[in-house]
Every structure is written in structure tokens, then in C-alpha cells.
Design a protein around this motif. Sequence first.
Motif, PDB file in Angstrom:
ATOM      1  N   VAL A 109      16.844   2.129  22.321  1.00 52.29           N
ATOM      2  CA  VAL A 109      17.155   2.909  21.883  1.00 52.29           C
ATOM      3  C   VAL A 109      17.382   2.919  20.325  1.00 52.29           C
ATOM      4  CG1 VAL A 109      18.079   5.377  20.694  1.00 52.29           C
ATOM      5  CG2 VAL A 109      17.240   4.638  23.570  1.00 52.29           C
ATOM      6  N   ALA A 154      15.194  13.407  31.521  1.00 52.92           N
ATOM      7  CA  ALA A 154      13.790  13.545  31.593  1.00 52.92           C
ATOM      8  C   ALA A 154      12.814  13.114  32.039  1.00 52.92           C
ATOM      9  CB  ALA A 154      13.726  13.854  30.033  1.00 52.92           C
ATOM     10  N   ALA A 207       8.205   8.983  22.889  1.00 52.95           N
ATOM     11  CA  ALA A 207       9.496   9.609  23.549  1.00 52.95           C
ATOM     12  C   ALA A 207      10.732  10.488  22.668  1.00 52.95           C
ATOM     13  CB  ALA A 207       9.895   8.950  24.731  1.00 52.95           C
ATOM     14  N   ILE A 208      11.050   9.176  21.820  1.00 47.82           N
ATOM     15  CA  ILE A 208      12.384   9.313  21.080  1.00 47.82           C
ATOM     16  C   ILE A 208      11.820  10.347  19.491  1.00 47.82           C
ATOM     17  CG2 ILE A 208      13.578   8.523  19.100  1.00 47.82           C
ATOM     18  CD1 ILE A 208      13.282   5.730  21.334  1.00 47.82           C
ATOM     19  N   LEU A 212      12.360  14.539  21.186  1.00 46.81           N
ATOM     20  CA  LEU A 212      13.239  14.251  21.233  1.00 46.81           C
ATOM     21  C   LEU A 212      13.561  14.864  19.766  1.00 46.81           C
ATOM     22  CD1 LEU A 212      15.607  11.930  23.321  1.00 46.81           C
ATOM     23  CD2 LEU A 212      14.768  14.969  23.686  1.00 46.81           C
ATOM     24  N   ASP A 227       7.848   4.431  24.251  1.00 47.42           N
ATOM     25  CA  ASP A 227       9.357   4.941  23.893  1.00 47.42           C
ATOM     26  C   ASP A 227       9.582   5.650  22.569  1.00 47.42           C
ATOM     27  OD1 ASP A 227       9.629   3.045  25.791  1.00 47.42           O
ATOM     28  OD2 ASP A 227      10.090   1.316  25.106  1.00 47.42           O
ATOM     29  N   THR A 259      12.861   9.373  31.567  1.00 53.08           N
ATOM     30  CA  THR A 259      12.605   7.769  30.638  1.00 53.08           C
ATOM     31  C   THR A 259      14.058   6.988  30.402  1.00 53.08           C
ATOM     32  OG1 THR A 259      11.039   8.863  29.752  1.00 53.08           O
ATOM     33  CG2 THR A 259      11.223   6.990  28.701  1.00 53.08           C
ATOM     34  N   VAL A 286      20.670  10.033  22.837  1.00 53.80           N
ATOM     35  CA  VAL A 286      18.967   9.855  22.890  1.00 53.80           C
ATOM     36  C   VAL A 286      18.985   9.290  24.246  1.00 53.80           C
ATOM     37  CG1 VAL A 286      17.036   9.310  21.675  1.00 53.80           C
ATOM     38  CG2 VAL A 286      18.052   9.805  20.566  1.00 53.80           C
ATOM     39  N   GLN A 297      19.554  11.412  26.935  1.00 56.63           N
ATOM     40  CA  GLN A 297      18.248  12.471  27.204  1.00 56.63           C
ATOM     41  C   GLN A 297      16.876  12.058  27.364  1.00 56.63           C
ATOM     42  OE1 GLN A 297      17.925  15.209  23.536  1.00 56.63           O
ATOM     43  NE2 GLN A 297      19.889  15.414  23.575  1.00 56.63           N
ATOM     44  N   LEU A 298      16.865  10.967  27.581  1.00 60.98           N
ATOM     45  CA  LEU A 298      15.170  10.383  28.154  1.00 60.98           C
ATOM     46  C   LEU A 298      15.818   9.933  29.310  1.00 60.98           C
ATOM     47  CD1 LEU A 298      14.656   7.932  24.629  1.00 60.98           C
ATOM     48  CD2 LEU A 298      13.216   9.882  25.550  1.00 60.98           C
ATOM     49  N   THR A 299      16.653   9.545  29.855  1.00 64.88           N
ATOM     50  CA  THR A 299      17.167   8.818  31.514  1.00 64.88           C
ATOM     51  C   THR A 299      17.021  11.381  32.120  1.00 64.88           C
ATOM     52  OG1 THR A 299      18.766   7.505  30.254  1.00 64.88           O
ATOM     53  CG2 THR A 299      18.615   8.069  32.726  1.00 64.88           C
TER      54      THR A 299
END
Length: 548
Positions: free
Chosen positions: A107, A98, A73-74, A77, A70, A100, A91, A94-96
Motif C-alpha cells: 500500500v 473490506a 481500491a485505494i 477509500l 489495487d 481486499t 489503508v 481498511q482494505l483487509t
Amino acid sequence: MDGCGVRVRYGDLSSEIDRPGLLRKTATPTVIRSIVVGMLGGDRTETGAEPNGATNLELFRYLAADERHDYLAIMSLFTASLLADMSAATVADQLTSAGTPLAAEVVESRCKQLVRWGNLVPSLRDARVNTVAEYLKARSRYQVSSLGGRVHRGALEIMETTDSAREVARELLGQIAEALREIPTLLDTAGSTERDECLAGIVTTVFNNQRLFTASVTDFYAYLAGVLSRFDLGGAEYTQFKTLLLDYVDLINADVNRHAPLIARALDQVLPRLDQLLATLDALPGLSLGGQVSIERSQGRTRSDWTQLHQWYSGAESGPGQLRHAAGQALGQLIANAKRILDSSRTGYSRRADLLRLASWLDHSSDEEASRLFAAAFGTWPARHLGLGPDEPDPRVTPTTSWTAADPIEVPVSLRERGNRIARGRTSRVPDSTADRRLVEAAAQEEAQRHRAAAVELIACGNLDGSRLSPAARAVLLDQLARLLAVQSEFNEPTHITDHDLGLVLESTPGGRTRIESPDGALTVEGCVLSVRAVGTDIAPTTLRTAR
């Protein structure tokens, strides 16, 4: 109030303030520190912090945390663009996208933890919101810290790097020597902004090239040492790395030996005018934030940088000397590998191929088969007692006694400490077998004499039916009878065999029987009459079948 909206300044401060200007009593010192650092817009700087940058070790904690995927990934970004300023909700979205998916609350928690470690800092920004829901959604925004960004970029570079050899940037040595020779010439010209900028570019290029060269050569020799230390190196791999060592390493040393004296002489001309050069570089416009904030300047702007560069090429422990020493060590390891390959019976013989084959079998086996295979390969059956010899001095030690309760077994020192089964000491002499050979010959002659005496006894009997023989004569008769039965299994016609060593002929005539007495029993042969005569005597007029 501004219309229907509320003008607020948010960050971590928004979650820790009940009303303007008052911090909650539950706010921890860590959170307060993060808020203050975020308001200053810089990285963490504490009074009385641990020396030697020990506080910056917190920046690496997210790489080893349980939720490191996690965090990675953060951080990816935030470092993907310049000065990314995002809220937890942004965040999460954008993770969703991508692939994740993470909840906004998760988050938010991860970002706050990264703030505590110093990888992120709260972003102070005025926002105009119309509802409390919008305020709660966009109350916290974050951006990456300078050190946090550097740590993450370095971590990504290491994770994306494969375990392969790195090519040495040896071509930079010539550029370093050429650039250093230009510095005294430029210092002799009239001062101008263009000249000063050119000097700054040359200095930066020199130190950047030096850093790239030293990093590449260090990585190359580290890789070479790791490969040559492998016990499984052999065959085609050994030939490949032998060529690499003898050709490429020699090429590197040749370039270093050719350019290092040129660079050292160029540095000898620059160092006497170093004060003039540093003054020229300091006079150029640059970043200045006063004495309260330290600035990390490019290399080549201090005297210590030039001193270290000069020592690398001409010091007592110069870089060229270290490279020659590293090449010598690599050559020694290569020779050691050659000796090991030529003598595979030593304890250093690699079992890597066998272990890889065993691992493949274990991977494709069921749990039960894998357990049996492992036990068979390493001998890990449950042992109750282990003994090395028939003697059991303690009668209480039985096959059912556990090895933990039994007396220990003496293991030779060479086998226990070095794992070496080779016998030590001088090679023993070849024993003289003359005496043993004489004993064997005497025993053979004695046995031959006994057999000849038994043969004489058999010849003297002639017709063996009703005769009385000694045990030795009967043994000889049984041997000859076995040969006769091998030729003629049924006594339906006359047959004879000849033994020239004993000088006798055993004849069989069909019909009747032959009974022979001896001290330890009687021998009866049904269906034929046996007789013995000497070789060369007249054969009975009966037609006989000769055994060959």
C-alpha cells in the motif's frame, strides 16, 4: 524533544530527510516536486508545463496500470469521505476489512506512485509519537488531490454505467427559458444582497440545466447511432427502435423547436445587459486566493460562457440544427436497415446469430472438439495447394506444392473488393428453344421409326426360336422380355404382353427354350418358347395370361 516523545512533521518528506532541513542526495526531482506541492497543499502546478493540460494525463495512468485493481481500491477509500487523511497502515487495515487484503508495504508503494502521478498528495500534519516503531508506522499520510478525486469519481461513474439508452432531460428547456426571462426583471429592481444571490442562483441553474440537457441528448444520440449501425438489427429489435426513432426522437425535436426560439429571444434581452449582470455576480463574496492560484468558477461568470450559450440556440451551427441533422441521419440508417432486412441475400446480411451459436458451441466443447469445430466452420484445414480449375499450365505445380510457391489465383474484382457474388451487367435474354425443340422432335421421330421397323421385323419372324434378328430388333425384344418377366417371373403358364405403340404382342409358352441369333451374339431363353404377332390377329387356342 517533548517528554519522552519526538515531535515531527511527516509526509513523503520524512522518508527523504536524513536530518532536519537536509534532503537526501537520492531524492528524485519528482519526489521533491511532490513534497513541495504537498507542503503548499495544492495540486501539481509546474512552470513551463506542457500546454493544454497535457500534464494532467498522468492522472489517468493508474486506470490502465497492471495493478489497477489495487489502485482503484485505494482511491475509492480516499474518495469515500471528505478530506480523508490516512496512512498506508490505515489503508491496509481498511482494505483487509473490506475483503481486499494488501500488505502495508505494498500500500505504501502504491500510494507513493499515486503521489507521483498526482492523484494523491502528502498530508502535512504534526504528530506526537512515543517510539520509533510508531513513527515508522505513521510516518506517511496521504489525502486525495482535487483533480485526482474528480478523475476517480468520473471513472467510477463510467465503470458503473451500463450500455443502455439515456433519457433526454428535455423538461429542462422550459425551465431555462423561464429562468432567463427573470434576469432582466431582477436587474431592474433595486440592488440588494438578496437580489444578487437570487441572480447568482438563476445563472448557475441555467448553465447547469444546459449542461445536463446537452450531455443527455449527446449520450442518447450516440447510443442511437451505435444501435442503428448494427448489422444484426432485425425483427423485434428493429420494430422497437423504429418506434423509438419515430416517437421519442420526434418528441425531443418538438420540445427543442418549441423552446429554442423562446430561449434565443430571452438571451437577446440578457446580452445587452451582460456587463451589469457580470458586475453584480463579481461583487458577491466568493473564493479569492490572489493572483498566484487560479480559481475554477461556476459557469455563467464570464462573457464567453454567455456567448457560447447564445450560439447554441441561434448560431450558424446551432444545437437545434445539429439535433435535426442527427435525427435525419438516424432515419437514413433506419431505412438502410429496412432495405437490408428485406433483401437478406446481400453481402450486408448479418451472421451475428450464427456466430453467437457457434461461440456457444465452442465454449462448451473440449479443446480437441473446439479445434475441429472451428476448422469445420471456417475451413481452416491445413492446405497444401488450392486450384480453381482442371488446367495446370505449370507442370511443376502438383497437389503437394505449397500455395506460397504456386501461382496466384485470379479472383474477380467484385468478389475481392466488395465480397459480392452477384453477376454484374444486363440480364441476358431468354434463349429461343425452337430450333432445339425441332432437333429433339426429329431425333424422337427417328428413334420411333427404328423401333417400328424392329417391331415389323419381330412380327415377321413369328416364332422366335431359331430366328436371326438385327441388333435393333433384338434390343426391342429385350425391352419387351423385361416387361414380361416383371409380370411372370417363372414360365409355368402361358403369358403374353401387348405394346400398342409398336403394335405387337409377345407370347410365351412354357417348356423348351428359345434361341435367337444376331450379328453380335446369341440370346437363349430357357424354359419357354417366345413368339411375336401383330396386335389384332387371332390368338392361339392356348389359354394365355394377359399382362396389364
